[in-house]
Write a protein that holds these residues in place. Sequence first.
Motif, PDB file in Angstrom:
ATOM      1  N   TYR A 265      76.274  49.243 -83.043  1.00 45.65           N
ATOM      2  CA  TYR A 265      75.818  50.617 -83.277  1.00 45.65           C
ATOM      3  C   TYR A 265      74.595  50.636 -84.190  1.00 45.65           C
ATOM      4  N   ASP A 266      73.924  51.775 -84.209  1.00 44.94           N
ATOM      5  CA  ASP A 266      72.698  51.946 -84.992  1.00 44.94           C
ATOM      6  C   ASP A 266      73.093  52.274 -86.437  1.00 44.94           C
ATOM      7  N   ALA A 271      74.123  55.783 -90.942  1.00 45.90           N
ATOM      8  CA  ALA A 271      74.143  55.933 -92.403  1.00 45.90           C
ATOM      9  C   ALA A 271      73.336  57.150 -92.845  1.00 45.90           C
ATOM     10  N   GLU A 272      72.211  57.388 -92.183  1.00 44.85           N
ATOM     11  CA  GLU A 272      71.305  58.445 -92.654  1.00 44.85           C
ATOM     12  C   GLU A 272      71.596  59.818 -92.063  1.00 44.85           C
ATOM     13  N   HIS A 273      72.220  59.867 -90.883  1.00 43.63           N
ATOM     14  CA  HIS A 273      72.331  61.160 -90.198  1.00 43.63           C
ATOM     15  C   HIS A 273      73.751  61.590 -89.862  1.00 43.63           C
ATOM     16  N   THR A 274      74.746  60.827 -90.261  1.00 37.16           N
ATOM     17  CA  THR A 274      76.104  61.248 -89.902  1.00 37.16           C
ATOM     18  C   THR A 274      76.979  61.334 -91.144  1.00 37.16           C
ATOM     19  N   VAL A 357      74.334  55.317 -81.023  1.00 35.72           N
ATOM     20  CA  VAL A 357      73.115  54.578 -80.646  1.00 35.72           C
ATOM     21  C   VAL A 357      71.851  55.290 -81.149  1.00 35.72           C
ATOM     22  N   GLY A 358      72.026  56.227 -82.074  1.00 30.15           N
ATOM     23  CA  GLY A 358      70.865  56.880 -82.701  1.00 30.15           C
ATOM     24  C   GLY A 358      70.056  57.738 -81.754  1.00 30.15           C
ATOM     25  N   SER A 359      70.729  58.424 -80.841  1.00 28.02           N
ATOM     26  CA  SER A 359      70.000  59.172 -79.805  1.00 28.02           C
ATOM     27  C   SER A 359      70.137  60.681 -79.927  1.00 28.02           C
TER      28      SER A 359
END
Length: 489
Positions: A265-266, A271-274, A357-359
């Motif tokens: 996983y990304d 870490a930054e967006h969830t 996956v950071g999408s």
Amino acid sequence: MAAKHAWPLRPLPAQAEALPEATGEHWVASTCLQCPAGCAILVRVVNGRAVKIEGNPASPNNRGRICPKGQAGLQFLYDPDRIKGPLIQRGKRGSDDWEMVSWEEAISYVAEKLAEIREKDGPHTVIFMNGRNRGVMHHHMGVFFKAYGTPNDVGHGSICEDARPIAHKLTTGWSHYSGYDWENTAYVLSFGGSLLEAWRPTTHNLQMWGVMRRGHPGRRTKIVQIDPRFSVTAAKADEWLPIRPGTDGALAMAIAHVIIQEGLYDEKFVAEHTFGFEDWTDEQGVRHMGFKTLALQEKYSPEQVAQITGISAQTIVRIAREFATHRPALAAGCRGSSMQTNGVYNSMAIHALNALVGSIDQPGGTMIQHDPPCTPWPEPELDEVARQGLAMPRIDYAKTRRHPLGGKAYQDVPDQILAADPYKINAIFFYYTNPVFSMPDVNRAYQAFEKVPFLVSFSPFMDETTALCDVVLPDHTYLERWHDDIIYP
Ligand code: SF4
């Protein structure tokens, strides 16, 4: 209703001046409303008559293209079976003994009935069942029934795709459908999305399929179609995964299981967006399970999920690895996965893959859609009767413990009417909907509507529900009326 409204609306004079007869040829820009896609169209008008419909090339959405159904809009407009004026049923319901009356007579007739119901049993005993009442029409209808005083504005979304916006709200905080950056993605996991058949916006998606196939020399987007049936989209995809209906969420969780277990996983995006990926403790000191622990449970292992979905464990592992390593990738759930009794959970699990996956809101991924900043329409002033009516429980118990997330529960209406729960219904207005044809249990709908003393349809066609009604107030078609609309990519 005697309420005074400070609306910026100008009534037409009673005797509107006759419009000069149109001559010559011109093109009128409009919107196709034959399906929810709302493609931008240009209508060729010759001597005042629409004669041809084309796609509007100025639209960034359908880019000048329309589908055969859009082309067939003229047949809708000129259909000889259209209802050409207001009808009142003079015989027994369903007897087809209609009398065509003037608009004045029909409106007076309906207004008298509405006034009588409001006075005697209260405005809440009227239901407004509606389908695709979009744009300004949605607002006008909503305001009318709100000012009248009924809380029962029951849209059809609960038997359509409400699960997806609800899932987006629960996972990412915004309540809407996703947009998808098909043009820039490298890998698509389509959970029941009929990209080549009926997934709005259809004409956009059809073009994007071509871009994914041939739009980037040297790079071809892989499309995996997850679908219980061998649909057109499945036939044209790179891979078809035949899945047991309604088990899409389990498959998404198994894919997440593999991605997390193998560290694919990304990490930066997560870490930054969830929030809530790891187990966490709230302000009261209560521990909560995070998504990572949830997905790594044995019940979401590929072997266990293979039993649920009918897709082999090896395939699940391979697809998970491909999805996580072919970036940008996107997971898209549409009606096949969301129009299920577990549609919200399916949609949440699918959307969680995009976060892994950071999408989310990234090039090649899903896009958060926002309503355009239109000036809101004014709210009606409510009289005491309306206030009391609006304070009553809804007939479908939406937004209660029974349906805590859904703003409406269209499919429950027949049972509630038959049980007179929470009260007896006196009238139903049907707009852009045909429940006697499209309800999950049409016999139940038929039985229920037969018990309601007053039924009004706005349909311009004698469909199954309209045939049962007491009054028909036929609406214009989309090619005849002034109408705004908000179109989403
Ligand atoms: S895809 Fe576009 S043109 Fe076709 S019916 Fe829907 S709105 Fe109309």
